[in-house]
Design a protein around this motif. Structure first.
Motif, PDB file in Angstrom:
ATOM      1  N   ARG A 188      23.795 -36.022-120.020  1.00  0.00           N
ATOM      2  CA  ARG A 188      25.047 -35.300-120.244  1.00  0.00           C
ATOM      3  C   ARG A 188      26.246 -36.198-119.969  1.00  0.00           C
ATOM      4  N   ARG A 189      26.158 -36.973-118.890  1.00  0.00           N
ATOM      5  CA  ARG A 189      27.262 -37.880-118.554  1.00  0.00           C
ATOM      6  C   ARG A 189      27.442 -38.939-119.634  1.00  0.00           C
ATOM      7  N   ASP A 190      26.323 -39.410-120.193  1.00  0.00           N
ATOM      8  CA  ASP A 190      26.425 -40.417-121.255  1.00  0.00           C
ATOM      9  C   ASP A 190      27.148 -39.854-122.474  1.00  0.00           C
ATOM     10  N   VAL A 191      26.834 -38.604-122.827  1.00  0.00           N
ATOM     11  CA  VAL A 191      27.506 -37.967-123.965  1.00  0.00           C
ATOM     12  C   VAL A 191      28.989 -37.764-123.660  1.00  0.00           C
ATOM     13  N   GLU A 192      29.280 -37.342-122.426  1.00  0.00           N
ATOM     14  CA  GLU A 192      30.681 -37.181-122.028  1.00  0.00           C
ATOM     15  C   GLU A 192      31.418 -38.515-122.112  1.00  0.00           C
ATOM     16  N   GLN A 193      30.733 -39.582-121.746  1.00  0.00           N
ATOM     17  CA  GLN A 193      31.355 -40.905-121.815  1.00  0.00           C
ATOM     18  C   GLN A 193      31.693 -41.277-123.256  1.00  0.00           C
ATOM     19  N   ILE A 194      30.782 -40.978-124.173  1.00  0.00           N
ATOM     20  CA  ILE A 194      31.048 -41.245-125.591  1.00  0.00           C
ATOM     21  C   ILE A 194      32.239 -40.416-126.062  1.00  0.00           C
ATOM     22  N   ARG A 195      32.241 -39.133-125.708  1.00  0.00           N
ATOM     23  CA  ARG A 195      33.334 -38.256-126.117  1.00  0.00           C
ATOM     24  C   ARG A 195      34.663 -38.756-125.573  1.00  0.00           C
ATOM     25  N   ASN A 196      34.688 -39.108-124.298  1.00  0.00           N
ATOM     26  CA  ASN A 196      35.931 -39.577-123.684  1.00  0.00           C
ATOM     27  C   ASN A 196      36.393 -40.895-124.293  1.00  0.00           C
ATOM     28  N   TYR A 197      35.427 -41.748-124.643  1.00  0.00           N
ATOM     29  CA  TYR A 197      35.788 -43.036-125.236  1.00  0.00           C
ATOM     30  C   TYR A 197      36.397 -42.828-126.615  1.00  0.00           C
ATOM     31  N   LEU A 198      35.825 -41.890-127.383  1.00  0.00           N
ATOM     32  CA  LEU A 198      36.379 -41.602-128.697  1.00  0.00           C
ATOM     33  C   LEU A 198      37.785 -41.017-128.581  1.00  0.00           C
ATOM     34  N   PHE A 199      37.945 -40.090-127.672  1.00  0.00           N
ATOM     35  CA  PHE A 199      39.250 -39.452-127.496  1.00  0.00           C
ATOM     36  C   PHE A 199      40.293 -40.484-127.065  1.00  0.00           C
ATOM     37  N   GLY A 200      39.922 -41.305-126.100  1.00  0.00           N
ATOM     38  CA  GLY A 200      40.849 -42.325-125.622  1.00  0.00           C
ATOM     39  C   GLY A 200      41.109 -43.417-126.634  1.00  0.00           C
ATOM     40  N   GLY A 201      40.160 -43.596-127.585  1.00  0.00           N
ATOM     41  CA  GLY A 201      40.313 -44.635-128.591  1.00  0.00           C
ATOM     42  C   GLY A 201      41.081 -44.183-129.815  1.00  0.00           C
ATOM     43  N   GLY A 202      41.626 -42.946-129.760  1.00  0.00           N
ATOM     44  CA  GLY A 202      42.442 -42.471-130.870  1.00  0.00           C
ATOM     45  C   GLY A 202      41.719 -41.572-131.849  1.00  0.00           C
ATOM     46  N   TYR A 203      40.601 -40.971-131.413  1.00  0.00           N
ATOM     47  CA  TYR A 203      39.850 -40.063-132.278  1.00  0.00           C
ATOM     48  C   TYR A 203      39.723 -38.713-131.569  1.00  0.00           C
ATOM     49  N   PRO A 204      40.746 -37.853-131.680  1.00  0.00           N
ATOM     50  CA  PRO A 204      40.790 -36.621-130.879  1.00  0.00           C
ATOM     51  C   PRO A 204      40.105 -35.415-131.516  1.00  0.00           C
ATOM     52  N   ASP A 205      39.694 -35.493-132.795  1.00  0.00           N
ATOM     53  CA  ASP A 205      39.136 -34.332-133.480  1.00  0.00           C
ATOM     54  C   ASP A 205      37.665 -34.137-133.099  1.00  0.00           C
ATOM     55  N   PRO A 206      37.337 -33.089-132.324  1.00  0.00           N
ATOM     56  CA  PRO A 206      35.952 -32.926-131.869  1.00  0.00           C
ATOM     57  C   PRO A 206      34.966 -32.638-132.990  1.00  0.00           C
ATOM     58  N   VAL A 207      35.409 -31.967-134.063  1.00  0.00           N
ATOM     59  CA  VAL A 207      34.502 -31.694-135.185  1.00  0.00           C
ATOM     60  C   VAL A 207      34.134 -32.997-135.885  1.00  0.00           C
ATOM     61  N   SER A 208      35.152 -33.818-136.172  1.00  0.00           N
ATOM     62  CA  SER A 208      34.893 -35.108-136.817  1.00  0.00           C
ATOM     63  C   SER A 208      34.037 -36.002-135.932  1.00  0.00           C
ATOM     64  N   ASN A 209      34.304 -35.994-134.625  1.00  0.00           N
ATOM     65  CA  ASN A 209      33.526 -36.825-133.698  1.00  0.00           C
ATOM     66  C   ASN A 209      32.066 -36.387-133.660  1.00  0.00           C
ATOM     67  N   ALA A 210      31.840 -35.062-133.643  1.00  0.00           N
ATOM     68  CA  ALA A 210      30.462 -34.562-133.643  1.00  0.00           C
ATOM     69  C   ALA A 210      29.754 -34.968-134.926  1.00  0.00           C
ATOM     70  N   GLU A 211      30.477 -34.905-136.045  1.00  0.00           N
ATOM     71  CA  GLU A 211      29.890 -35.309-137.322  1.00  0.00           C
ATOM     72  C   GLU A 211      29.545 -36.794-137.319  1.00  0.00           C
ATOM     73  N   GLN A 212      30.455 -37.632-136.830  1.00  0.00           N
ATOM     74  CA  GLN A 212      30.194 -39.070-136.788  1.00  0.00           C
ATOM     75  C   GLN A 212      29.015 -39.394-135.878  1.00  0.00           C
ATOM     76  N   LEU A 213      28.932 -38.707-134.738  1.00  0.00           N
ATOM     77  CA  LEU A 213      27.790 -38.920-133.842  1.00  0.00           C
ATOM     78  C   LEU A 213      26.494 -38.480-134.506  1.00  0.00           C
ATOM     79  N   SER A 214      26.553 -37.408-135.305  1.00  0.00           N
ATOM     80  CA  SER A 214      25.340 -36.962-135.987  1.00  0.00           C
ATOM     81  C   SER A 214      24.832 -38.042-136.934  1.00  0.00           C
ATOM     82  N   PHE A 215      25.742 -38.729-137.602  1.00  0.00           N
ATOM     83  CA  PHE A 215      25.330 -39.822-138.488  1.00  0.00           C
ATOM     84  C   PHE A 215      24.701 -40.963-137.683  1.00  0.00           C
ATOM     85  N   LEU A 216      25.347 -41.337-136.583  1.00  0.00           N
ATOM     86  CA  LEU A 216      24.814 -42.435-135.766  1.00  0.00           C
ATOM     87  C   LEU A 216      23.460 -42.072-135.181  1.00  0.00           C
ATOM     88  N   PHE A 217      23.292 -40.817-134.745  1.00  0.00           N
ATOM     89  CA  PHE A 217      21.991 -40.372-134.249  1.00  0.00           C
ATOM     90  C   PHE A 217      20.941 -40.495-135.359  1.00  0.00           C
TER      91      PHE A 217
END
Length: 470
Positions: free
Chosen positions: A8-37
């Protein structure tokens, strides 16, 4: 292996890194992670398919055999190179790239490659997909963090639970009024409907496939031995999870390949649902990109898609509440007067999507439905509201109405809702009214803090004993 706090912490770290890196849209981030998975896992899936084909003495061509023409010649490793071995599309080969070369490779080669692979299946869940995380440092770090999750070592349930943790970050409603349904509410609805092995289960507004996943887990648990049952912790609550070890090989095949169906109007939701199901070991479940209120499928097209022609045994849904559809686009099959309200049109569609009863007079054998609706469906005074209620009561057996607590859909919406349970055929004689004041979570703006008080288990039990109460 259950979902651990470290994961869970690892996923939170990815989410926080995306948000801090200029990618604040959680729907788009979830979609991008689904592709990487998917890119990560498909290498192992391909190896499993090869091994299975070898045992069964069946032909199988690996995804990573042959060559492919480069789309961007900057990705060439030698001067004049125009093609590349498909081996280079394995995650294990390209995940060690970094910076701009990584962005170029993933954006211009990996996404098109897997879009072509997915395009050969009945439903291309990667149609139109593209890399959004195109900042070199951010993508490098995210790929490294995804690699560190070691998804190939986790079982299907753990991978699915991990992806659900990603989906929990989606905290805004969609444009049509659709939003993520709390998983504990879904589980209660599924327990009441009680889908069985051999039945078909359909969600016409599938979202991220929460209802289909819950039905899958319910059927497996109902067909598990004590040794094949374990307790897992999810969202601060303990629940039972079964392996389905009492199912025969034929039943397991039916469960994986001929049980679950769904569609959604949003391409992003189709992709998220497909990944959610794939991670849980259901890669052959087809979530169609389709608006059921504006399109129809004839018998020939249903057969092509492998859809049941005679309706579904079970329909489970939380359709969009507050949307409107252009009147000229609504298909005749779902029209109710002149209404354009999606909650009424979806309910009419679901009534018609259920399997017909074997005895029309009593309704025996008819399909059954559990659907979340705004309470205006019960009390609305328009002609469409009255006509829909007439059809519902006269042509179906409404068995129960479960009133959910106000605030159960926070942080998406504060609308007051109920769950309608009915079976197709016959007519309504008795309706059991159930009322929940608490659902096991604090009814505040976030609705994610576990509390002791939970009316849902008792109400599920009361429904099961309804013959005593009616």
């Amino acid at each position: 292996m259950p979902l651990t706090p470290d994961m869970r912490r690892d996923v939170e770290q990815i989410r926080n890194y995306l948000f801090g890196g200029g990618y604040p849209d959680p729907v788009s981030n979830a979609e991008q992670l689904s592709f990487l998975f998917f890119f990560y896992l498909v290498e192992g899936i391909d190896a499993e398919n090869q091994a299975r084909a070898k045992v069964l003495k069946q032909p199988y061509d690996s995804l990573f055999v042959g060559t492919r023409t480069l789309r961007n010649l900057q990705n060439a490793t030698t001067p004049g190179q125009t093609t590349v071995p498909c081996e280079r599309f394995r995650w294990s080969v390209w995940a060690n790239l970094s910076g701009e070369p990584l962005v170029r490779w993933v954006r211009d080669e990996v996404f098109p490659f897997f879009a072509d692979v997915a395009g050969e299946s009945a439903v291309n869940f990667m149609h139109g997909a593209r890399l959004v995380i195109d900042e070199p440092t951010v993508l490098t770090q995210v790929v490294t963090l995804v690699d560190g999750l070691r998804l190939d070592r986790a079982d299907a349930d753990t991978k699915g639970d991990l992806f659900e943790h990603v989906l929990k970050q989606i905290k805004q409603a969609g444009e049509l009024g659709q939003f993520r349904t709390p998983r504990h509410v879904i589980r209660a609805i599924v327990e009441i409907i009680d889908p069985k092995i051999g039945e078909t289960v359909y969600d016409p507004a599938a979202g991220t496939a929460g209802f289909l996943v819950a039905a899958y887990n319910h059927i497996r648990l109902a067909n598990s031995s004590p040794g094949g049952t374990q307790s897992v912790e999810l969202d601060g609550k303990t629940l039972a999870r079964g392996l389905g070890d009492k199912l025969s090989a034929a039943q397991t095949s039916v469960l994986h390949n001929q049980t679950f169906f769904g569609n959604d109007v949003d391409p992003k939701m189709v992709r998220l649902a497909t990944m959610n199901l794939t991670l849980r070991g259901l890669p052959n479940v087809r979530i169609l990109l389709r608006n059921v209120l504006t399109t129809t499928l004839d018998g020939e097209r249903k057969a092509e898609l492998g859809l049941p022609e005679g309706g579904y045994h079970v329909v489970l849904a939380n359709p969009p509440f507050s949307g409107r559809v252009d009147r000229d686009r609504i298909v005749d099959d779902v029209k109710v007067g002149t209404t354009t309200a999606t909650e009424l049109l979806f309910l009419k569609y679901m009534m018609d999507s259920l399997q017909n009863p074997t005895n029309p007079r009593t309704g025996a054998g008819g399909g059954r439905c559990g659907v979340i609706v705004p309470e205006g469906v019960f009390f609305g005074s328009t002609g469409a509201h009255k006509e829909l209620r007439r059809q519902l009561m006269e042509n179906n057996r409404v068995e129960a109405v479960l009133s959910l607590p106000g605030g159960v859909f926070q942080p998406y919406s504060g609308v007051k809702t109920s769950v309608l349970f009915f079976r197709k055929g016959g007519s309504t004689q008795h309706v059991m009214f159930l009322h929940a004041d608490a659902d096991g979570y604090k009814l505040d703006a976030n609705h994610d803090q576990p509390i002791e008080r939970d009316d849902l288990p008792g109400l599920v039990a009361a429904y099961r004993d309804r013959a005593v109460h009616l």
